[in-house]
Write an enzyme that holds these catalytic residues in place. Structure first.
Site, PDB file in Angstrom:
ATOM      1  N   GLU A  38      51.734  86.824  34.295  1.00 55.04           N
ATOM      2  CA  GLU A  38      50.288  86.967  34.421  1.00 55.04           C
ATOM      3  C   GLU A  38      49.563  85.626  34.318  1.00 55.04           C
ATOM      4  OE1 GLU A  38      48.815  89.409  35.518  1.00 55.04           O
ATOM      5  OE2 GLU A  38      50.248  91.034  35.271  1.00 55.04           O
ATOM      6  N   TYR A  75      41.170  90.225  31.719  1.00 55.02           N
ATOM      7  CA  TYR A  75      42.111  90.663  32.742  1.00 55.02           C
ATOM      8  C   TYR A  75      43.552  90.668  32.212  1.00 55.02           C
ATOM      9  CZ  TYR A  75      45.655  90.535  36.164  1.00 55.02           C
ATOM     10  OH  TYR A  75      46.836  90.823  36.803  1.00 55.02           O
ATOM     11  N   ASP A 101      40.508  92.305  38.542  1.00 52.93           N
ATOM     12  CA  ASP A 101      40.729  90.975  39.102  1.00 52.93           C
ATOM     13  C   ASP A 101      40.055  90.916  40.473  1.00 52.93           C
ATOM     14  OD1 ASP A 101      42.321  92.555  40.668  1.00 52.93           O
ATOM     15  OD2 ASP A 101      43.921  91.085  40.821  1.00 52.93           O
ATOM     16  N   CYS A 128      43.344  96.211  51.523  1.00 48.55           N
ATOM     17  CA  CYS A 128      41.919  95.879  51.425  1.00 48.55           C
ATOM     18  C   CYS A 128      41.765  94.375  51.222  1.00 48.55           C
ATOM     19  CB  CYS A 128      41.286  96.674  50.271  1.00 48.55           C
ATOM     20  SG  CYS A 128      39.490  96.754  50.340  1.00 48.55           S
ATOM     21  N   CYS A 184      41.571  98.568  57.806  1.00 48.96           N
ATOM     22  CA  CYS A 184      40.729  99.750  57.646  1.00 48.96           C
ATOM     23  C   CYS A 184      41.169 100.926  58.518  1.00 48.96           C
ATOM     24  CB  CYS A 184      39.279  99.395  57.953  1.00 48.96           C
ATOM     25  SG  CYS A 184      38.593  98.164  56.822  1.00 48.96           S
ATOM     26  N   CYS A 216      43.754 102.757  56.654  1.00 49.71           N
ATOM     27  CA  CYS A 216      43.530 102.860  55.212  1.00 49.71           C
ATOM     28  C   CYS A 216      43.401 104.309  54.756  1.00 49.71           C
ATOM     29  CB  CYS A 216      42.271 102.089  54.833  1.00 49.71           C
ATOM     30  SG  CYS A 216      41.828 102.239  53.088  1.00 49.71           S
TER      31      CYS A 216
END
Length: 344
Positions: free
Chosen positions: A33, A116, A134, A188, A195, A198
């Site tokens: 991370e 986060y 995030d 995305c 799209c 999606c």
DNA sequence: AAAACGGGGGA
DNA sequence: TCCCCAGTTTT
């Protein structure tokens, strides 16, 4: 079917096979991370491999010298991440008996760990239902739910966190969190999102209102400043040179560089020569400019217009470094590129 | 609330 | 060239 269920179904089919997805060991998740903050998976992956190989446990990391940690981090940028990582490893070993904290609240106390990262570790390793927000999450939520609040405003930060927290699947927060981030990075996307195929395109407000490219809203473009960097590369008796550690706050703290003369305007050969003579107590010197054209090193918030001046001398009083040992020191990419290009 | 903090990659 | 990236800390 609700948002979370659809998302998790998508993830079960499309999840990426990443090395840090094979473990729940909080040390490894933490490492991944921190490395991935403001960094794409492709860029961070080799660093994750290097760090887990060199420091298989938090004890190994805590026992390392900061210089070696920075050297391993070299090229990844945002070097405070490496300094904080090392400091937190020592804190975990010395104050917590090497046992990784296991709640959001305690995890967030680690240096370099904000909302986060604490949410990511707490959910992935300890099943705590705390939602990550995030860049991917901002994008997915702002588009699907048509939210125009700027994501870098105080209000926006709270609004998106609250929404994500409402959506997170409390039974499987780890899966939900990773699913929404993976979805944001693969479908995305910032540009040319997928799209047409999606899973949300029948209800996505941005898609149906033709606002996809306008979301998320972000304010305040950072303005870029220009600086002139003149590095003095000494050649002493053929095999020695001079480097210094950047100890002040600011960019590249605790990394090394050739002696630097910094200015707001471009300096002439005469001015450089004079300043080198005074600063290093040299009566006469041989100086030449390495790069005919100025090298512009572009950072996210400043442009460094750089020249490397090569000075040959034999009577330098300062502590020199063997040229062949240069690779032992962590240096900015700008310096590493010069070392590679210049045949010492 | 705003600024500082790296570097690489994609369009 | 501009924007973005599994953000956090300091001012």
């Amino acid at each position: 079917m609700n948002f979370s269920k659809k998302l998790i179904n998508w993830y079960s089919v499309n999840k990426r096979d990443l090395p840090w997805r094979k473990t729940q060991n909080p040390y490894f998740i933490w490492l991944s991370e921190i490395i991935l903050q403001q960094t794409q998976v492709k860029q961070g992956w080799p660093y994750y491999s290097k760090f887990t190989a060199n420091y298989p446990t938090v004890f190994d990391l805590a026992a390392a010298k900061e210089e070696d940690v920075l050297n391993l981090w070299q090229g990844l940028g945002y070097y405070s991440r490496a300094r904080n990582l090392h400091a937190s490893a020592k804190y975990i070993v010395n104050e917590l008996d090497g046992i990784f904290p296991n709640t959001y609240k305690e995890i967030k106390k680690l240096k370099g760990v904000g909302d986060y990262t604490a949410s990511a570790i707490a959910s992935i390793c300890f099943n705590e239902p705390t939602a990550v927000v995030d860049g991917n999450v901002y994008r997915v939520l702002s588009r699907v739910f048509g939210i125009e609040t700027p994501i870098n405003s105080t209000l926006g930060i709270k609004e998106f966190k609250t929404l994500a927290q409402k959506l997170v699947d409390v039974k499987q927060p780890a899966t939900f969190n990773q699913a929404i981030m993976d979805f944001g990075s693969q479908v995305c996307k910032p540009k040319q999102p997928l799209c047409e195929t999606c899973i949300f395109n029948s209800t996505c407000l941005a898609f149906n209102l033709n606002k996809v490219s306008a979301l998320p809203v972000k304010l305040n473009k950072t303005k870029i400043t220009e600086k002139y960097f003149n590095f003095i590369v000494f050649l002493v008796d053929g095999d020695l040179t001079l480097i210094e550690k950047r100890t002040k706050k600011g960019i590249w703290q605790n990394l090394y560089q050739f002696p630097l003369i910094e200015s707001k305007k471009e300096l002439t050969l005469m001015e450089i020569t004079k300043r080198v003579k005074v600063q290093f107590e040299l009566s006469q010197l041989e100086i030449r400019l390495f790069n005919k054209d100025v090298i512009t090193h572009k950072l996210s918030h400043q442009h460094l217009k750089t020249k490397f001046w090569v000075v040959s001398t034999s009577n330098l009083t300062a502590n020199t470094t063997k040229i062949k040992d240069l690779n032992n020191y962590p240096v900015p990419v700008l310096i590493q590129n010069f070392i590679n290009d210049f045949n010492f």
